[in-house]
Write a protein that holds these residues in place. Structure first.
Motif, short mmCIF file in Angstrom:
data_model
loop_
_atom_site.label_atom_id
_atom_site.label_comp_id
_atom_site.label_asym_id
_atom_site.label_seq_id
_atom_site.Cartn_x
_atom_site.Cartn_y
_atom_site.Cartn_z
N TYR A 720 51.54 -27.05 -11.76
CA TYR A 720 51.20 -28.27 -12.49
C TYR A 720 52.34 -28.68 -13.43
N ARG A 721 52.89 -27.72 -14.17
CA ARG A 721 54.01 -28.07 -15.05
C ARG A 721 55.01 -26.90 -15.09
N ALA A 722 56.21 -27.18 -14.57
CA ALA A 722 57.23 -26.14 -14.55
C ALA A 722 57.79 -25.96 -15.97
N GLY A 734 45.95 -21.25 -14.64
CA GLY A 734 44.77 -21.69 -15.39
C GLY A 734 43.83 -22.45 -14.47
N SER A 735 42.53 -22.36 -14.77
CA SER A 735 41.53 -23.08 -13.97
C SER A 735 40.56 -23.76 -14.92
N GLY A 736 39.97 -24.89 -14.46
CA GLY A 736 39.04 -25.61 -15.32
C GLY A 736 39.72 -25.93 -16.63
N ARG A 744 49.00 -24.86 -23.50
CA ARG A 744 49.33 -24.59 -24.91
C ARG A 744 50.14 -23.30 -25.02
N ALA A 745 49.75 -22.32 -24.24
CA ALA A 745 50.46 -21.04 -24.27
C ALA A 745 51.90 -21.23 -23.79
N GLN A 746 52.07 -22.08 -22.80
CA GLN A 746 53.42 -22.37 -22.29
C GLN A 746 54.31 -22.87 -23.44
N ASN A 747 53.79 -23.79 -24.25
CA ASN A 747 54.54 -24.31 -25.39
C ASN A 747 54.83 -23.23 -26.41
N GLU A 847 38.99 -13.82 -25.27
CA GLU A 847 40.43 -13.61 -25.06
C GLU A 847 40.98 -14.46 -23.91
N VAL A 848 40.54 -15.72 -23.90
CA VAL A 848 41.07 -16.65 -22.89
C VAL A 848 41.69 -17.88 -23.56
N ASN A 849 41.88 -17.84 -24.87
CA ASN A 849 42.52 -18.98 -25.53
C ASN A 849 44.04 -18.89 -25.35
N ALA A 850 44.71 -19.95 -25.75
CA ALA A 850 46.16 -20.02 -25.56
C ALA A 850 46.85 -18.82 -26.21
N GLU A 851 46.38 -18.44 -27.39
CA GLU A 851 46.99 -17.33 -28.11
C GLU A 851 46.88 -16.03 -27.30
N SER A 852 45.70 -15.81 -26.73
CA SER A 852 45.51 -14.58 -25.95
C SER A 852 46.35 -14.61 -24.69
N ILE A 853 46.52 -15.80 -24.13
CA ILE A 853 47.35 -15.91 -22.91
C ILE A 853 48.81 -15.60 -23.25
#
Ligand code: TPP
Ligand code: MG
Length: 891
Positions: A720-722, A734-736, A744-747, A847-853
Motif C-alpha cells: 500500500y505504501r512503500a 496491516g488489515s482492516g 502510523r508505525a511506519q512514520n 498490543e496492536v496499536n502503532a506503538e506496539s507495531i
C-alpha cells in the motif's frame, strides 16, 4: 392431574343426567351434520362461556387418535397391492445396500431403521403427491430426513436412475467408480440432492424460511404464484434441536400454507425413547397448535378402526391415553403376547375386545404412519389446507420389519442383520430371491417391464418426473464492471467515513442498478440502524407480507420505517439463525427458482459463524451464493461493547469453509473490488462460492484506489505504501483499520528510529494460504518440474527483513502464512477476551496499536543484530509499551 399436554380420558361424568343430555345433543349434531358443524357449535359455546365470564381452560391437545375421523376419509386412489410390493422392494434394497456394505467393509456405517420407519410416509408421497418440475409446473421442494437416504437411493435404483454399480458403492465414493454419499449432500451428488439435511434441526428451519422466501419472490413479482409445496420430513428426536422449533410462529404468522412438516414419530432417537415418560406426539401437537399450525395426527392404522367402533365405553382410548411412549415402544419390541397382557390386559373389558384376535394379529396392529390409507388422507388434507402451515404427526415403528431389531433401543445403531433375520425379512416382504442371495444381502430389481417398475415410473411421470432431482436452470447475468462503483474507488476526499458506510452506499447503488437491483436481497437481524441502513429502508422498503397495517409514528420523517408487501429488505428481527436460513433460501434461489438472487446478510460479526456455523456449513454444501457482511468487526475497533461483542475470531472460523472467501478490507475501494469480482465469479462465471467480508465502524478518510491494486486486493496482499526513502528493513502488514496503525508505525520508525518500512494491506490471509497450499501441493506432486512460487512470494519479491503482521483478529489469522514466511513473521493480534473501553485503550491492551507495531519491529531487528538491543528496550519506554504488562491472551 392433567397438564395442558394431556387430554383427560373420557370424563366420568356420564352419570350426571344433565351433562349426558348435552353430550347426546352434541353427538346428534355431529352425526347428522358432520364434524365441521360440531366444531361451529363448540366454538359458539366457548364464545358464549367467555361472554359470561366463565374461564375456558386452554386445551391444546386432542384425544390420542387420528385427527381425521374414519367417516371423513376418502378411499385410496392408488393400487394398494402394487404399491405395497414396491415398498417392500425399496425396503429390501435399502436394507441390503447398507447390510452388504458393512459386511464388506465393517464400520462403514449406514442406517437401516430410520428408513424402515418412514417408508410408507415417503412412498405415499412419491406415488401421489410430490410434484417434480416439468414445463411451466414448478416442482415441490422436499427436505428428506437425512438418515433415511438409503431408502431414497433404493427407490431411485428401482426407477432405473441409479446404476447397480452406484448403489453397490454406497459410502464408497473414492474408489474410482461412481459412488453414493452417505446423506443428502448437493456438493457430492449435485444432480440428485437439493437440500442438505442430515445435521438435525437445519432442515426444519431452512424449510420454513424456504416457504417464506417463495412468498417473498411471489409478492415481489419475481416468480408467479404456484401451488408448489415445501415438504420437510423430520425425526421426532430431531425436534429437540432449538432450530427445529424456534421459528414455528413465523410460519403461521406468514400464513405459509405452502409448507408441510411430516414428523416421523417412531418414538425413538439414537440412545433410547424421545419421551419415554410422556408422549412425543402430544407434546408436539400442543407446541405446534400453540404456534398456530394446522396439526394432523396419524396415530393408528385402519385395523384399529373396528376396535374403536366396537368399543362403546371409551376404554380403548382411555388405555391409549394413559400409556406412555416407553410402553408403546416395549409393545412393539416384545410382541403380541406381551401386548395382550400389558396393554389390553389392564382392563377385563379391553381384553374381551380382542379375545378373537391372535397374538400375531395384535402385534401387527398398525401404527398410523405405516398405513397408506391414513397417510394419504393426511397428506390430502395438508395439501388442501389454506391459510397456514400443516404438521403431520405420524406414529411409526423404528426398525419396522427388521424382526428382532424392531423398536429396540439399539436399533438406530444396527447396520447389519443376522442371516436368520435376513431370511425372515425376505419372507416377510416376499422378495423373490434365493435364500443364498438373501443371506448375502443381494440387491433385487425386477425387470423394466414388471408391473412394479412400470407402475413406479408411470406414477412419477404423472407427477412430472423423478425426485429428488437438482437441476440448475440456465441464467445469465452480466455483472457490472468496477466503474459502477466509481464513487467507492475514488475515495472519500478527506471525509472520515467507515467501511460500513462505504458498503451501505455501494448497496444503495446496487439496489438502483437497472438489471441487478431487483435481485439484491438485503437481510438484517434488527441491526439496520447500527449499520446506517435507514436510508435503504426508505429506498426499497421492508418486506411485509400483509403490507403496513399501521401508520408508523415516524411517517412524516424522511427515513420512516417503511414496510411494503413487495418490500425488498428481509428485516428478520433478532434471529441470526433465521437470517442465515433466509440467506440460504436466497443464496439457492438460482437453483430452486431460476432467479439468481444476490443476498447481502449484514450482521454483528460476533454473532455470525460463532452462532450459526453449522448453517453456514450446510449453505456451502448446498452450493449457495451470496455475501455475508460481518459488521462491527474487530476486537479493538468496536468501542465500549466488551467481551461478548468484540469479535477477534470470525476470520478463523470462516476460514474453515472450503467455498467461502474471507476478506478483511481496510478501505472502501477494496470492498468495491471484492464485491464486484465476487458477483462476477458467482453469477457471471457461475462458480459455487460465497463471501465473508468484515466491515468496521471506525471513521477515517478513505483513500483513492492506487493504480493496479485490484489483483493484490483479490489475491490477498498488495504494497500500500512503500518506505519513503531507501530499501525497507522491515515489512509491516496491516488489515482492516489496523492498517492505519501500521501506517502510523511506519512514520514512527522512520522519524524516530531511522528505520525504513514498507506497509502492505493484507485483505485475506486465507486466500494467500489457500493459494500457497495449492501451489505447494503441485510442487510436491511434480518434483521433476521447476518449482512454482506461491503468490505471497511473488508479491513480496525484493521485500526484505522481518514481517510484523498486525490485525484486529487473532494471531492465528496471519499465522496462516507461517509455513512460507515463518522465521520472518511476527504476528500481532487480538487473542483473548474483549474489554469495554475505547479504541485507543483496547489497541494498547491487545498490543496492536502503532506503538506496539513499531516496538515489535525494533525488537525483532535487535534480535537479528540489526538494531541496538538496549536502544530497542529504551524505545519501548518512549513508545509507552510496558514490557511487564499482563499478557492479553490470558487476561
Ligand atoms: C446436529 C446433530 N446431532 C447429532 C446427530 C447424530 N444423530 C444421527 S441420527 C440421530 C438420532 C435421530 O433421531 P430421530 O430424529 O428421532 O430420527 P429417527 O432415526 O428416529 O427417525 C442422531 C442423534 C446429527 N445427525 N445431527
Ligand atoms: Mg425418531
Amino acid at each position: 392431574m392433567h397438564s395442558v399436554l394431556e387430554f383427560p380420558a373420557s370424563p366420568a361424568i356420564d352419570s350426571e343426567e344433565e351433562v349426558a343430555e348435552w353430550l347426546e345433543a352434541f353427538d346428534q349434531v355431529v352425526a347428522a351434520e358432520g364434524s365441521q358443524r360440531g366444531r361451529e357449535v363448540l366454538h359458539a359455546l366457548i364464545g358464549r362461556a367467555g361472554e359470561s365470564g366463565i374461564e375456558v381452560p386452554v386445551q391444546l391437545n386432542t384425544p390420542y387418535v387420528n385427527t381425521i375421523p374414519v367417516a371423513e376419509e376418502v378411499p385410496y386412489p392408488g393400487d394398494r397391492e402394487l404399491e405395497r410390493r414396491i415398498k417392500s422392494l425399496t425396503r429390501w434394497n435399502a436394507m441390503a445396500m447398507v447390510h452388504r456394505q458393512n459386511k464388506k467393509d465393517p464400520g462403514i456405517g449406514g442406517h437401516i431403521s430410520t428408513y424402515s420407519s418412514i417408508a410408507t410416509l415417503l412412498e405415499v408421497g412419491f406415488n401421489h403427491f410430490f410434484h417434480a418440475r416439468y414445463g411451466d409446473q414448478p416442482g415441490d421442494f422436499i427436505y428428506f430426513q437425512g438418515h433415511a437416504s438409503p431408502g431414497v437411493y433404493a427407490r431411485a435404483y428401482l426407477e432405473g436412475r441409479l446404476s447397480e454399480e452406484q448403489v453397490l458403492n454406497f459410502r464408497h465414493e473414492l474408489r474410482g467408480a461412481p459412488g453414493l454419499p452417505s446423506y443428502p449432500h448437493p456438493w457430492l451428488l449435485p444432480d440428485f440432492w437439493r437440500f442438505p439435511t442430515v445435521s438435525m434441526g437445519l432442515g426444519p428451519l431452512n424449510a420454513i424460511y424456504q416457504a417464506r422466501f417463495m412468498r417473498y419472490l411471489e409478492h415481489r413479482g419475481l416468480i408467479v404464484p404456484t401451488a408448489r409445496k415445501v415438504w420437510a420430513f423430520l425425526g421426532d428426536g430431531e425436534m429437540d434441536e432449538p432450530e427445529s422449533m424456534g421459528s414455528l410462529t413465523l410460519a403461521s404468522r406468514e400464513k405459509l400454507d405452502n409448507l408441510i412438516f411430516v414428523i416421523n414419530c417412531n418414538l425413538q432417537r439414537l440412545d433410547g425413547p424421545v419421551r419415554g415418560n410422556g408422549k412425543v406426539i402430544n407434546e408436539l401437537e400442543a407446541a405446534f397448535r400453540g404456534a398456530g399450525w394446522n396439526v394432523i395426527k396419524v396415530v393408528w392404522g385402519s385395523d384399529w378402526d373396528q376396535l374403536f367402533a366396537r368399543d362403546r365405553s371409551g376404554i380403548l382410548l382411555k388405555r391409549m391415553e394413559e400409556c406412555v411412549d416407553g410402553e408403546y415402544q416395549s409393545y412393539k419390541a416384545k410382541g403380541g403376547e406381551y401386548i395382550r397382557r400389558e396393554f389390553f390386559g389392564k382392563y377385563p373389558e379391553l381384553l374381551q375386545l380382542v379375545a378373537d384376535m391372535s397374538d400375531d394379529e395384535l402385534h401387527r396392529l398398525t401404527r398410523g404412519g405405516h398405513d397408506p390409507q391414513k397417510v394419504y388422507n393426511a397428506y390430502k388434507r395438508a395439501v388442501e389446507h389454506g391459510g397456514g402451515p400443516t404438521v403431520i404427526l405420524a406414529h411409526t415403528v423404528k426398525g419396522y420389519g427388521l424382526g428382532s431389531a424392531e423398536a429396540r433401543n439399539a436399533t438406530h445403531q444396527e447396520k447389519k442383520l443376522a442371516d436368520q433375520a435376513l431370511i425372515a425379512f425376505r419372507s416377510r416382504f416376499a422378495i423373490p430371491i434365493p435364500e443364498e442371495a438373501a443371506r448375502d444381502g443381494s440387491l433385487y430389481r425386477p425387470p423394466d417391464d414388471s408391473p412394479e417398475i412400470a407402475y413406479m415410473r408411470q406414477r412419477r411421470e404423472k407427477l412430472g418426473g423423478f425426485m429428488p432431482a437438482r437441476d440448475v436452470p440456465a441464467f445469465s447475468i452480466e455483472t457490472p464492471g468496477l466503474d459502477a462503483f466509481a464513487d467507492s474507488i475514488a475515495g472519500s476526499k478527506g471525509r472520515a467515513v467507515s467501511t460500513t458506510m462505504g458498503f451501505v452506499s455501494m448497496l444503495r447503488q446496487l439496489l438502483k442498478h437497472p438489471e441487478l437491483g431487483k435481485l439484491i436481497v438485503p437481510i438484517i437481524p434488527d441491526e439496520a440502524r447500527s449499520f446506517g441502513m435507514e436510508s435503504i429502508i426508505r429506498q426499497v422498503g421492508i418486506y411485509a407480507s400483509q403490507g403496513q397495517l399501521y401508520k408508523p409514528h415516524d411517517q412524516d420523517m424522511l427515513l420512516y420505517y417503511r414496510e411494503e408487501k413487495d418490500g425488498q429488505i428481509l428485516e428478520e428481527g433478532i434471529t441470526e439463525a433465521g437470517s442465515m436460513a433466509s440467506f440460504t433460501a436466497a443464496g439457492m434461489a438460482y437453483i430452486n427458482y431460476g432467479v439468481p438472487m444476490i443476498p447481502f446478510f449484514t450482521y454483528y460479526s460476533m454473532f455470525g459463524f460463532q452462532r450459526v456455523g453449522d448453517l453456514v456449513w450446510a449453505f456451502a454444501d448446498a452450493r449457495g451464493k451470496g455475501f455475508l457482511m460481518g459488521g462491527t468487526a474487530g476486537r479493538t475497533t468496536l468501542p465500549g461493547e466488551g467481551l461478548q461483542h468484540l469479535d477477534g475470531h470470525s476470520h478463523v472460523l470462516f476460514s474453515v469453509v472450503p467455498t467461502c472467501h474471507t476478506y478483511d478490507p481496510a478501505y472502501v475501494y477494496e470492498i468495491a473490488v471484492i464485491i464486484q469480482d465476487g458477483m462476477r465469479r458467482m453469477y457471471q462465471q457461475r462458480e459455487d462460492r460465497f463471501y465473508y467480508i468484515t466491515l468496521y465502524n471506525e471513521d477515517y478518510a478513505m483513500p483513492e484506489m492506487p493504480p493496479g491494486a485490484e489483483e493484490g486486493i483479490l489475491r490477498g496482499i498488495y504494497r500500500y505504501r512503500a518506505a519513503d526513502a531507501g530499501q525497507a528493513a522491515v515489512q509491516l502488514f496491516g488489515s482492516g483499520p489496523i492498517l492505519n496503525e501500521a501506517l502510523r508505525a511506519q512514520n514512527m520508525l522512520a522519524e524516530k528510529y531511522g528505520i525504513a518500512a514498507d506497509v502492505w494491506s493484507v485483505t485475506s490471509y486465507n486466500e494467500l494460504r489457500r493459494d500457497a497450499l495449492a501451489i505447494e501441493r503441485w510442487n510436491r506432486l511434480h518434483p521433476a518440474e521447476p518449482e512454482k512460487p506461491p503468490y505471497i512470494f511473488t508479491a513480496l519479491a525484493g521485500a526484505e527483513g522481518p514481517i510484523i503482521a498486525a490485525t484486529d483478529y487473532m494471531k492465528a489469522v496471519p499465522d496462516q502464512l507461517a509455513p512460507w514466511v515463518g522465521k520472518r513473521l511476527v504476528s500481532l493480534g487480538t487473542d483473548g477476551f474483549g474489554r469495554s473501553d475505547n479504541r485507543q485503550y483496547l489497541r494498547q491492551h491487545f498490543e496492536v496499536n502503532a506503538e506496539s507495531i513499531a516496538a515489535a519491529a525494533l525488537s525483532r531487528l535487535a534480535r537479528e543484530g540489526k538494531f541496538d538491543a538496549r536502544r530497542a528496550q529504551q524505545a519501548f519506554a518512549e513508545l509507552g509499551v510496558d514490557p511487564d504488562k499482563v499478557d492479553p491472551a490470558i487476561a
